[in-house]
Design a protein around this motif. Structure first.
Motif, PDB file in Angstrom:
ATOM      1  N   SER A   1       0.849  -1.193   0.000  1.00 46.91           N
ATOM      2  CA  SER A   1       0.000   0.000   0.000  1.00 46.91           C
ATOM      3  C   SER A   1       0.877   1.234   0.000  1.00 46.91           C
ATOM      4  CB  SER A   1      -0.862   0.011   1.248  1.00 46.91           C
ATOM      5  OG  SER A   1      -1.339   1.318   1.467  1.00 46.91           O
TER       6      SER A   1
ATOM      7  N   ALA B   1       0.078   3.878   1.259  1.00 47.10           N
ATOM      8  CA  ALA B   1      -0.024   4.478   2.593  1.00 47.10           C
ATOM      9  C   ALA B   1       1.001   3.899   3.563  1.00 47.10           C
ATOM     10  CB  ALA B   1      -1.433   4.287   3.145  1.00 47.10           C
TER      11      ALA B   1
ATOM     12  N   ALA C   1      -2.655   7.122   7.337  1.00 50.66           N
ATOM     13  CA  ALA C   1      -3.521   6.031   6.879  1.00 50.66           C
ATOM     14  C   ALA C   1      -4.994   6.322   7.120  1.00 50.66           C
ATOM     15  CB  ALA C   1      -3.133   4.739   7.578  1.00 50.66           C
TER      16      ALA C   1
ATOM     17  N   GLU D   1      -6.686  -5.843  -2.104  1.00 54.61           N
ATOM     18  CA  GLU D   1      -6.872  -5.470  -0.690  1.00 54.61           C
ATOM     19  C   GLU D   1      -6.770  -6.704   0.206  1.00 54.61           C
ATOM     20  OE1 GLU D   1      -7.302  -2.672   0.914  1.00 54.61           O
ATOM     21  OE2 GLU D   1      -7.464  -1.258  -0.745  1.00 54.61           O
TER      22      GLU D   1
ATOM     23  N   GLU E   1      -0.093   7.497  -6.786  1.00 51.28           N
ATOM     24  CA  GLU E   1      -0.158   6.680  -5.570  1.00 51.28           C
ATOM     25  C   GLU E   1      -0.968   7.364  -4.487  1.00 51.28           C
ATOM     26  OE1 GLU E   1       3.313   4.997  -3.964  1.00 51.28           O
ATOM     27  OE2 GLU E   1       3.430   3.551  -5.606  1.00 51.28           O
ATOM     28  N   ARG E   2      -0.720   8.658  -4.333  1.00 50.70           N
ATOM     29  CA  ARG E   2      -1.488   9.398  -3.330  1.00 50.70           C
ATOM     30  C   ARG E   2      -2.970   9.394  -3.721  1.00 50.70           C
ATOM     31  NH1 ARG E   2      -0.313  14.527  -0.180  1.00 50.70           N
ATOM     32  NH2 ARG E   2       1.482  14.887  -1.512  1.00 50.70           N
TER      33      ARG E   2
ATOM     34  N   ARG F   1      -4.545   7.235  -5.536  1.00 48.92           N
ATOM     35  CA  ARG F   1      -5.113   5.895  -5.350  1.00 48.92           C
ATOM     36  C   ARG F   1      -5.478   5.694  -3.871  1.00 48.92           C
ATOM     37  NH1 ARG F   1      -4.801   0.487  -7.904  1.00 48.92           N
ATOM     38  NH2 ARG F   1      -4.978  -0.966  -6.178  1.00 48.92           N
ATOM     39  N   ASP F   2      -4.585   6.113  -2.989  1.00 46.84           N
ATOM     40  CA  ASP F   2      -4.893   5.988  -1.564  1.00 46.84           C
ATOM     41  C   ASP F   2      -6.067   6.880  -1.168  1.00 46.84           C
ATOM     42  OD1 ASP F   2      -3.119   4.048  -1.096  1.00 46.84           O
ATOM     43  OD2 ASP F   2      -1.656   5.274  -0.016  1.00 46.84           O
ATOM     44  N   TYR F   3      -6.147   8.026  -1.811  1.00 48.10           N
ATOM     45  CA  TYR F   3      -7.283   8.913  -1.539  1.00 48.10           C
ATOM     46  C   TYR F   3      -8.579   8.234  -1.981  1.00 48.10           C
ATOM     47  CZ  TYR F   3     -10.137  13.191  -1.636  1.00 48.10           C
ATOM     48  OH  TYR F   3     -11.114  14.135  -1.432  1.00 48.10           O
TER      49      TYR F   3
ATOM     50  N   ARG G   1      -9.130   5.165  -2.238  1.00 45.73           N
ATOM     51  CA  ARG G   1      -9.364   4.036  -1.332  1.00 45.73           C
ATOM     52  C   ARG G   1     -10.080   4.496  -0.066  1.00 45.73           C
ATOM     53  NH1 ARG G   1      -5.259   1.613   2.406  1.00 45.73           N
ATOM     54  NH2 ARG G   1      -5.903  -0.558   2.680  1.00 45.73           N
TER      55      ARG G   1
END
Lengths: 697, 697
Positions: free
Chosen positions: A10, A12, A19, A50, A201-202, A204-206, A208
């Protein structure tokens, strides 16, 4: 087929951003199990990814279907991939009982899922991959409880199909509003200094985080569309497509704020008249290009003829003409236009007491009910003014039965402490969504906006904690959860957020952390209300930036936001009998309730009535004593918050603890300033001393 | 020897900037004569150049001495070039009678001149070239009257040796204060976007205008010295030298604002302690470099330990230590340090009524009297607060007999309408200069500052009219003329300005132009006072930019500028008996006059006293009725100004007429806003209706 248990790390886990409600420890219960994932496609891949990561960390195992004969603890199955078997089929049969929420026709819809416990197996069944993703995050939220044998089968479907975050992010730094208009969490996650950030990447985490709370769309630029941002529709469309690519794996569709003048500023046409054939053709062509590049593009957001933005008025057309034009361009592709109802005269004369900004949206839009195409969404701010800490619910929401309406709330804390103050807004939004405009027997606001959706102005930036104030993450979380299910209890949502975000990572006593965060946050919106503008009168903020007190700051301005305090009393007379007649925009019973000084709820009294300082509230206190009491109380509550937070030192990451502690110091300083300025202002005006003899300067 | 009658064309004649008070037509009387110029050196060359151009245009002839046997109408002779003869010698003999102004020792000084009419010849005689230049411009001012035979001989010498304009110009555009801090006339004439403008022609014309009204020095950068500006002292010194070169022909010396932290930020020293030997050496060395490059450099201006600027306090030293340090570096070269007395706590708590910003300068500086070197000039703002439309004269001016004091006034109209309002400040400055701090028999402020000088913050930018508002030129002119002779009548100065600036170029009836401009401008400062903050209470402006009304704008801020209005009364109690004790900073009789509510002049009542709205003024009106009356009157006067200006259409260049007309429209709009906000504010607070039943909102 067993898939490798080592998935993509991840972002994160290795990044500098927090996280939030998805720390890897929150996946412990799930990740320790044997999990079967059934289905195909991008979103199922995301689910698999996931699960794989969770199992890699916590010792579980993962299979990707078929076969069905695995002895799994958890089955996540999408029916789009073909018939399911065994436990999943049994779960589907159980789930065919009348729906607990959502529709009762047996279908789970694009985003719904069924959760059941069958013969020692927890099953998440969805009709479509998005449902599986939401089901996965539901399992994460439940934690170990997802594997309790006494869990009854339950169908889950979102009450609102549109659950959107509007980013007021500028591509180019604006000389006044900056990179993010009304942003209190650093820069934009999308843009920096005129260019795309290109940080997939940021993003994608956002995405998520958003999926995990139920959000399914974001608008990537400010409703005030300036020159650079206008071009996102055309030659900068690639930047939007890249954002869409980063967010797509989590089911987040992108929307774009567009300028109504686009055919002129981008297309070189001599007009933007919505009834002009060339204009229609230009929008059709431009929109077609958008969909060729971004097939799942969500739609347009438009602020027109508002605060100086261009719109259809210039051509003698109305808002319906304008909105229908864009809807016509989007409809063939399945997109939607959201048209903002935030239209008023921002060059009002403060001397003119007959003009009432609160009336404006209803005056402009109610007569147009029935004129909008079915696929237009009219986006209405929750209150008649502007995201105040307390306002009545907008009467527009009860006035347009033939129009699809969305509710707009503000997660970014423009008027509610700018992410320097703890102000948990879940209870406020919940109150708005549960409000019944036609009385207790009628529909609620949540019912009214079911087809239009819930939109929150985002409170997110490039801050390591996403939202500046770490505790402001809860507002983002609550916005998504309430959009999914407006009947959720805001305290329970907060509890979910605490349990996901803080309990898995605390180094102290989890129950202390839970209790303390509830004690700090549960009532924090009402605390903020207590030390700021009293009894629904609103504003009293410093002009321009809207932070901190300035009782007369907007009193003699063109903005239509006045309190009319004099030596005898305070408040805005919006009655039909003697005031602006705004109360007449409500249906019964509120039309009568608000009209009556006696029946009007205390917390809205000064929004609807100009009353003497000696007027006695339902609480039994006079208005002036209420002002003094609440302002002293609000500050005392902030002092208590600060003390409580101190008790968590050692239980949380020092970076988090320090950040919040520092902001609580500022909140305390600012609350004292509010208390003293408001109390002094009203003491100087009224001459009435505090009944308890406390110090008023 | 006859010199060519075709000289250098004036930059003004061919440029896009306005000729102000030196249109070529103003030289008609002089230029039609036969003129002999006697003397040598840069400034005599300037005189010769001026005369040559005037004669070229108006038909006169010019000789440059010797010989003396020319039959001239006008002789301009500098005695530094050797003995003069004939009419000039006779004039000198006549001028040896007791001085009409200036010293009586027969010497005319560096800048003085003698004007006499001898046997049909007008003679200007000077001891030094600068005097000849001032004499020339005096002849221009007199016009044809300079050649009247009944003119008695008269010696002219400036009452104040230092007549300075401080430019608050930034080299690099500052994010908050811009290119020119508190500038209302476009960009800087010196700097643009971080670099020198290098426009010597404009600067030469600027210097010419300054010399013609008596100014002899300019400070080329803002007292708030930021990073780029700090370096003017060292590696950007060449830019300063170029400005000095451009201004030198008109006798204007340049000064530099420096940061007290220069030894650290520029010199890399670990300290700026004024008693540290390395610091002293650094300043000596840096100053030596300045003088090697600019031998006639004027000196330094310093804002230290004020509003966040660095200063000696950081080292436990005081202002005398700081100022003496710099004076020590400048003295060997004949330069002077001006040290600003504008020191106060800008982080005051509005709740604390015992702290009084008005006291600050006296509290800080009076105890240091006698501690400053003789060659330090302490520069004192005229009032105890900050360039308000009305304030008492600063008590510092009466408290430091052993210190050389300069008076600082603000030509740039920060608080007086920002060059969008007509506000002729000559009468106000004249009132300050004539104020007698020890009573009518004692010295005046003009006497007090004779050795220190008069400093005006410049109102000039790159605007084609120099000052934004064409009529604001009169403030620049008045500043120079009052510095030369503080006893001049401000109405007469305005008349000079009208006669030079407008009468030579009008296309209409000159007497109508003169009358109309007097009617608009004579009382314009009092008109501005009428419609803004009442009775000396000050401020009530919008925070930050200081334009337009905001009665409570500064009431709850840390800036120390409050009015304390409540439902019963208004004003600041600065008495010894019950207030801050500020009145005690004045000597008798003002100490008693200001202390007494009965004796205090009406126009300063609310500066010194908190009084009930029903308090009866010397005028016979109550305070509240005075507020209403003056605000209605002020607006009516602006309306009349606007009407009067309309009558000049056709009599003036349309570019001038339009510019002023447009600003009068804005002045009217803004005056109405002031009237309505102030009246409404006080009506809401006091509840007292207007005695004349006029509309208060």
């Amino acid at each position: 087929m067993s898939v490798p248990v080592t998935g993509r790390a991840s972002a994160a886990e290795k990044s500098t951003w927090h996280a939030a409600w998805l720390p890897s420890a929150a996946f412990r219960a799930l990740g320790a199990r044997d999990v079967l994932v059934h289905g195909d496609g991008t979103l199922v891949d995301t689910v698999l990814d996931e699960v794989t990561r969770a199992c890699a960390r916590h010792g579980g195992r993962v299979w990707h279907s078929p076969p069905w004969d695995v002895d799994a603890d958890l089955v996540l199955a999408s029916r789009t991939a073909g018939p399911v078997a065994n436990a999943a089929a049994e779960a589907a049969r159980l789930g065919a009982t009348p729906a607990v929420d959502g529709t009762g026709d047996g279908s789970l819809g694009e985003e719904g899922f069924l959760l059941a416990r069958v013969d020692g197996v927890t099953v998440v069944l969805a009709d479509a991959p998005a449902g599986l993703l939401y089901g996965l995050f539901h399992v994460v939220r439940l934690g170990a409880a997802a594997f309790d044998d006494d869990r009854p089968p339950r169908r889950h479907q979102p009450a609102l199909a549109r659950r959107i975050l509007d980013h007021w992010d500028n591509v180019a730094v604006h000389p006044v509003s900056g990179q993010v208009e009304r942003g209190y969490a650093g820069g934009s996650v999308f843009w920096r200094d005129g260019a795309a950030r290109r940080e997939p990447e940021r993003l994608r985490d956002y995405g998520r985080l958003l999926a995990a709370c139920g959000v399914n769309a974001v608008t990537v630029n400010n409703v005030n569309v300036h020159d650079t941002e206008a071009r996102l529709l055309t030659d900068r469309l690639g930047d939007v497509a890249e954002i869409a690519d980063a967010l797509r794996p989590y089911g987040i569709r992108v929307h774009l704020s567009v300028t109504f003048a686009a055919p002129m500023v981008l297309g070189g046409l001599p007009t933007a008249d919505p009834l002009d054939g060339r204009v229609r053709a230009w929008w059709a062509e431009a929109t077609g290009r958008v969909y060729r590049r971004i097939p799942d593009f969500g739609g347009y957001l438009v602020k027109a003829d508002s605060e100086g933005r261009p719109g259809p008025f210039a051509y003698g057309r109305d808002h319906a003409d304008g909105a229908n034009l864009l809807a016509g361009a989007l409809a063939p592709h399945g997109g939607v236009v959201r048209w903002r109802a935030f239209v008023y005269d921002h060059r009002q004369d403060w001397r003119d007491r007959s003009t009432d900004r609160a009336r404006a949206a209803h005056d402009h839009f109610a007569p147009l009910d029935g004129r909008f195409r079915d696929d237009v969404v009219l986006q209405v701010k929750f209150g008649p003014l502007d995201f105040q800490t307390r306002e009545p619910v907008s009467p527009v929401l009860a006035a347009m039965p033939a129009t699809r309406l969305a509710l707009e709330v503000q997660a970014t804390q423009e008027y509610t402490g700018q992410q320097r103050h703890v102000c948990h807004l879940g209870p406020w939004w919940s109150e708005v969504l549960r409000f019944a405009p036609w009385g207790p027997a009628g529909d609620t606001v949540a019912d009214v906006v079911a087809a239009g959706g819930l939109v929150a102005v985002a409170n997110v930036g490039d801050d390591p904690f996403w939202t500046g104030h770490p505790l402001a993450q809860a507002n983002l979380y609550a916005a998504g959860r309430l959009a999914w299910d407006p009947r959720l209890d805001p305290g329970a949502i907060l509890d979910e957020w605490i349990e996901l975000t803080w309990l898995p990572v605390t180094t102290g006593d989890p129950e202390l952390v839970r209790r303390t965060l509830h004690a700090i946050m549960d009532d924090s919106w009402r605390t903020y209300e207590r030390y700021t503008a009293p009894l629904g009168v609103g504003f009293m903020v410093r002009p321009g930036h809207h932070y901190g007190p300035d009782v007369d700051g907007y009193e003699y301005t063109p903005w239509g936001t006045y309190h009319f305090a004099d030596r005898d009393g305070v408040g805005v007379d919006r009655t039909r009998a003697t005031g602006t007649g705004f109360t007449g925009q409500y249906p019964s019973p509120w039309s009568e309730v608000y009209e009556s000084r006696r029946r009007c709820p205390d917390e809205l009294l000064l929004f609807f009535h100009h009353v003497p300082y000696g007027h006695v509230l339902h609480s039994g206190r006079t208005v002036i004593q209420h002002i003094y009491d609440t302002h002293f109380a609000g500050v005392a509550e902030v002092a208590a918050m600060r003390e409580r937070w101190r008790s968590l030192a050692g239980a949380l990451d020092p970076a988090v603890h320090d950040r919040v502690a520092e902001r609580l110091d500022e909140q305390f300083r600012c609350a004292v300033e509010w208390r003293d300025q408001v109390n002094t202002y009203f003491f100087r005006k009224s001459g009435v001393p505090d009944a308890h003899g406390r110090r008023i300067h």
